[in-house]
Design a protein around this motif. Structure first.
Motif, PDB file in Angstrom:
ATOM      1  N   TYR A  73      46.154 -40.870 108.512  1.00 48.88           N
ATOM      2  CA  TYR A  73      44.742 -40.586 108.795  1.00 48.88           C
ATOM      3  C   TYR A  73      44.618 -40.148 110.242  1.00 48.88           C
ATOM      4  O   TYR A  73      45.479 -40.464 111.073  1.00 48.88           O
ATOM      5  N   SER A  74      43.536 -39.453 110.547  1.00 49.43           N
ATOM      6  CA  SER A  74      43.299 -39.050 111.933  1.00 49.43           C
ATOM      7  C   SER A  74      41.809 -38.950 112.202  1.00 49.43           C
ATOM      8  O   SER A  74      41.000 -38.808 111.283  1.00 49.43           O
ATOM      9  N   CYS A  75      41.479 -39.047 113.479  1.00 49.51           N
ATOM     10  CA  CYS A  75      40.099 -38.886 113.928  1.00 49.51           C
ATOM     11  C   CYS A  75      40.075 -37.826 115.028  1.00 49.51           C
ATOM     12  O   CYS A  75      40.693 -38.019 116.084  1.00 49.51           O
TER      13      CYS A  75
ATOM     14  N   VAL B  55      38.497 -39.061 118.650  1.00 53.69           N
ATOM     15  CA  VAL B  55      39.317 -39.820 119.596  1.00 53.69           C
ATOM     16  C   VAL B  55      40.716 -39.228 119.740  1.00 53.69           C
ATOM     17  O   VAL B  55      41.513 -39.700 120.551  1.00 53.69           O
ATOM     18  N   LYS B  56      41.010 -38.222 118.904  1.00 54.89           N
ATOM     19  CA  LYS B  56      42.302 -37.526 118.930  1.00 54.89           C
ATOM     20  C   LYS B  56      43.467 -38.502 118.737  1.00 54.89           C
ATOM     21  O   LYS B  56      44.444 -38.481 119.487  1.00 54.89           O
ATOM     22  N   LYS B  57      43.340 -39.336 117.706  1.00 56.97           N
ATOM     23  CA  LYS B  57      44.383 -40.302 117.405  1.00 56.97           C
ATOM     24  C   LYS B  57      44.619 -40.361 115.898  1.00 56.97           C
ATOM     25  O   LYS B  57      43.771 -39.970 115.111  1.00 56.97           O
TER      26      LYS B  57
ATOM     27  N   HIS C 166      39.189 -46.106 107.785  1.00 59.53           N
ATOM     28  CA  HIS C 166      38.967 -47.257 108.670  1.00 59.53           C
ATOM     29  C   HIS C 166      39.627 -46.943 110.016  1.00 59.53           C
ATOM     30  O   HIS C 166      40.803 -47.229 110.224  1.00 59.53           O
ATOM     31  N   ASN C 167      38.856 -46.344 110.900  1.00 56.36           N
ATOM     32  CA  ASN C 167      39.334 -45.888 112.199  1.00 56.36           C
ATOM     33  C   ASN C 167      39.525 -47.089 113.140  1.00 56.36           C
ATOM     34  O   ASN C 167      38.547 -47.702 113.556  1.00 56.36           O
TER      35      ASN C 167
ATOM     36  N   HIS D  17      34.212 -45.237 110.479  1.00 58.60           N
ATOM     37  CA  HIS D  17      34.625 -44.458 109.313  1.00 58.60           C
ATOM     38  C   HIS D  17      34.752 -42.973 109.642  1.00 58.60           C
ATOM     39  O   HIS D  17      34.765 -42.129 108.746  1.00 58.60           O
ATOM     40  N   CYS D  18      34.874 -42.682 110.930  1.00 58.26           N
ATOM     41  CA  CYS D  18      35.067 -41.311 111.386  1.00 58.26           C
ATOM     42  C   CYS D  18      36.550 -40.954 111.244  1.00 58.26           C
ATOM     43  O   CYS D  18      37.425 -41.689 111.696  1.00 58.26           O
TER      44      CYS D  18
END
Length: 164
Positions: free
Chosen positions: A127-129, A132-134, A147-148, A156-157
């Motif tokens: 998964y990635s967001c 936040v670039k993670k 689940h960030n 949930h982004c």
């Protein structure tokens, strides 16, 4: 040290992006697969403690994950996890969430590379967001919704990047 970490994260990013084009993941023996799945299960606990952010639980879960990594017998995977184990040692209850989160991101990049390279089943995905670039690994069979672990204000982004 920060320059070395940037290079390592860049290398993992390139490897992850390259490996997503490969349709076939390498097989593992049942014992090797079980060892890697145990690492991913320990990572689930660390992921959950980041999601709720309990500093003591984060530090304790990091050590449990390191213990699981130490039990991996597959030489290539063991080598891939070596740097991650040093990052797990840097996750401490007295450090900030951001400091611990950066170390967790580095560890996650190695786990994502392993997921993309080796067939460990279909429960775990990357998964990635973009905010936040993670990136992170999540058990999709238990939590289909994102689940960030890095952004409490937007839990949930993000998006599911793989579908095994």
């Amino acid at each position: 040290m920060e320059k070395k970490m940037f290079k390592l994260i860049t290398l993992f990013s390139v490897l992850i992006n390259f490996s997503t084009f490969a349709d076939v993941r390498e097989s593992l023996t049942s014992a090797q697969k079980e060892e890697v799945v145990n690492v991913l299960k320990a990572n689930e606990k660390l992921h959950a403690s980041f999601f709720k952010y309990d500093a003591k639980s984060v530090a304790d879960s990091a050590q449990e994950l390191k213990n699981a990594m130490n039990k991996v017998s597959h030489e290539k995977i063991k080598k891939l996890l070596k740097f991650s184990m040093t990052k797990l040692d840097e996750i401490k209850a007295n450090k900030t969430k951001d400091e611990n989160g950066q170390n967790y991101h580095t560890i996650s990049m190695a786990l994502i590379y392993i997921l993309n390279t080796y067939d460990v089943g279909s429960e775990y995905n990357a998964y990635s967001c973009p905010m936040v670039k993670k990136k992170w690994v999540q058990n999709s069979s238990k939590q289909e919704k994102v689940h960030n672990p890095y952004a409490a204000n937007m839990p949930h982004c993000g998006s599911k990047d793989t579908s095994f």
